[in-house]
Write a protein that holds these residues in place. Structure first.
Motif, short mmCIF file in Angstrom:
data_model
loop_
_atom_site.label_atom_id
_atom_site.label_comp_id
_atom_site.label_asym_id
_atom_site.label_seq_id
_atom_site.Cartn_x
_atom_site.Cartn_y
_atom_site.Cartn_z
N GLN A 4 37.32 18.34 -0.01
CA GLN A 4 37.02 19.77 -0.01
C GLN A 4 37.81 20.46 1.09
N ASP A 5 38.18 21.70 0.83
CA ASP A 5 38.82 22.49 1.88
C ASP A 5 37.77 22.83 2.92
N GLY A 6 38.13 22.65 4.16
CA GLY A 6 37.22 22.97 5.24
C GLY A 6 37.74 24.15 6.03
N SER A 7 36.87 25.02 6.44
CA SER A 7 37.30 26.19 7.19
C SER A 7 37.10 26.00 8.69
N ASP A 8 36.30 25.03 9.05
CA ASP A 8 35.98 24.84 10.46
C ASP A 8 36.66 23.60 11.01
N LYS A 9 36.99 23.68 12.29
CA LYS A 9 37.58 22.52 12.95
C LYS A 9 36.54 21.41 13.10
N ILE A 10 35.31 21.82 13.38
CA ILE A 10 34.21 20.85 13.52
C ILE A 10 33.39 20.86 12.24
N VAL A 11 33.24 19.70 11.65
CA VAL A 11 32.54 19.56 10.37
C VAL A 11 31.08 19.19 10.62
N THR A 12 30.17 19.90 9.96
CA THR A 12 28.75 19.59 10.00
C THR A 12 28.25 19.44 8.55
N GLU A 13 27.01 19.05 8.39
CA GLU A 13 26.44 18.92 7.05
C GLU A 13 26.51 20.24 6.29
N GLN A 14 26.35 21.35 7.00
CA GLN A 14 26.35 22.66 6.38
C GLN A 14 27.74 23.08 5.90
N SER A 15 28.77 22.34 6.27
CA SER A 15 30.14 22.65 5.85
C SER A 15 30.40 22.23 4.40
N TYR A 16 29.49 21.46 3.82
CA TYR A 16 29.71 20.88 2.50
C TYR A 16 28.99 21.64 1.41
N ILE A 17 29.49 21.46 0.19
CA ILE A 17 28.87 22.07 -0.99
C ILE A 17 28.50 20.97 -1.99
N SER A 18 27.81 21.36 -3.02
CA SER A 18 27.39 20.42 -4.06
C SER A 18 28.61 19.77 -4.71
N ASN A 20 32.63 9.85 9.80
CA ASN A 20 33.59 10.10 10.88
C ASN A 20 33.69 11.60 11.08
N SER A 21 34.64 12.06 11.85
CA SER A 21 34.68 13.48 12.21
C SER A 21 34.96 14.39 11.02
N ARG A 22 35.51 13.88 9.93
CA ARG A 22 35.86 14.71 8.77
C ARG A 22 35.20 14.21 7.48
N LYS A 23 34.21 13.31 7.59
CA LYS A 23 33.61 12.76 6.38
C LYS A 23 32.11 12.53 6.56
N TYR A 24 31.36 12.95 5.53
CA TYR A 24 29.92 12.70 5.47
C TYR A 24 29.62 11.92 4.19
N LYS A 25 28.53 11.17 4.24
CA LYS A 25 28.03 10.48 3.04
C LYS A 25 26.67 11.10 2.72
N PHE A 26 26.54 11.60 1.49
CA PHE A 26 25.30 12.19 1.02
C PHE A 26 24.72 11.30 -0.07
N THR A 27 23.42 11.01 0.03
CA THR A 27 22.77 10.12 -0.94
C THR A 27 21.61 10.85 -1.61
N TYR A 28 21.65 10.87 -2.94
CA TYR A 28 20.57 11.45 -3.74
C TYR A 28 19.90 10.32 -4.49
N THR A 29 18.57 10.27 -4.47
CA THR A 29 17.83 9.19 -5.13
C THR A 29 17.00 9.76 -6.28
N PHE A 30 17.25 9.22 -7.47
CA PHE A 30 16.43 9.56 -8.64
C PHE A 30 15.20 8.67 -8.62
N THR A 31 14.02 9.29 -8.78
CA THR A 31 12.77 8.54 -8.72
C THR A 31 11.96 8.75 -10.01
#
Length: 152
Positions: free
Chosen positions: A77-91, A130-141
């Motif tokens: 994804q294109d990032g607009s911020d130098k520092i990446v947080t969880e809120q920087s990501y979209i679905s 890492n500084s530019r990557k997050y892992k998001f996990t969704y669990t179907f129950t």
């Protein structure tokens, strides 16, 4: 005659060098930085049913998760911020609706307005890789299965 040609040639050479140095100077003064961020989306199926995830606008963009299995999806994804947080990501989904199909019998339509939805990153657990990557996990129950209705 030869000195006249040399003078003309020298003037054009100096003019070319001047243009080159001016262009380099102007471009060096303005720097644009593009940031790229990566997201790994994992979908875990903890139900007793196989699941097919279908984007409503693009049915060819779908995947299947057998019971007890995990499906992983990597997005850049294109990032607009130098520092990446969880809120920087979209679905990870591009359409406004996703259909979750359980064993081809029950279906759950998910939108961003749904109670628990794959569109809302708040429904995922997240880990900074890492500084530019997050892992998001969704669990179907089983609760997702219980919310599903007969497919039409």
């Amino acid at each position: 005659m030869k000195t006249t040609q040399n003078k003309i040639w020298m003037r054009f050479l100096l003019l070319g060098i001047s243009f080159y140095l001016t262009a380099v100077n102007v471009n060096c003064g303005k720097r644009s930085v593009d940031y790229v961020q990566y997201a790994q989306y994992e979908f875990i199926n903890k139900t007793q049913y196989s699941i097919k995830v279908i984007e409503s606008r693009s049915p060819d963009i779908s995947f299947k998760i057998d019971k007890g299995s995990t499906y992983s999806l990597l997005r850049e994804q294109d990032g607009s911020d130098k520092i990446v947080t969880e809120q920087s990501y979209i679905s990870p989904f591009f359409s406004s609706q996703v259909i979750i199909e359980f064993d081809n019998t029950r279906c759950l339509n998910m939108t961003s307005q749904s109670e628990k939805s794959v569109f809302n990153l708040e429904n995922y657990s997240s880990i900074r890789m890492n500084s530019r990557k997050y892992k998001f996990t969704y669990t179907f129950t089983e609760q997702d299965y219980d919310r599903a209705v007969a497919c039409q």
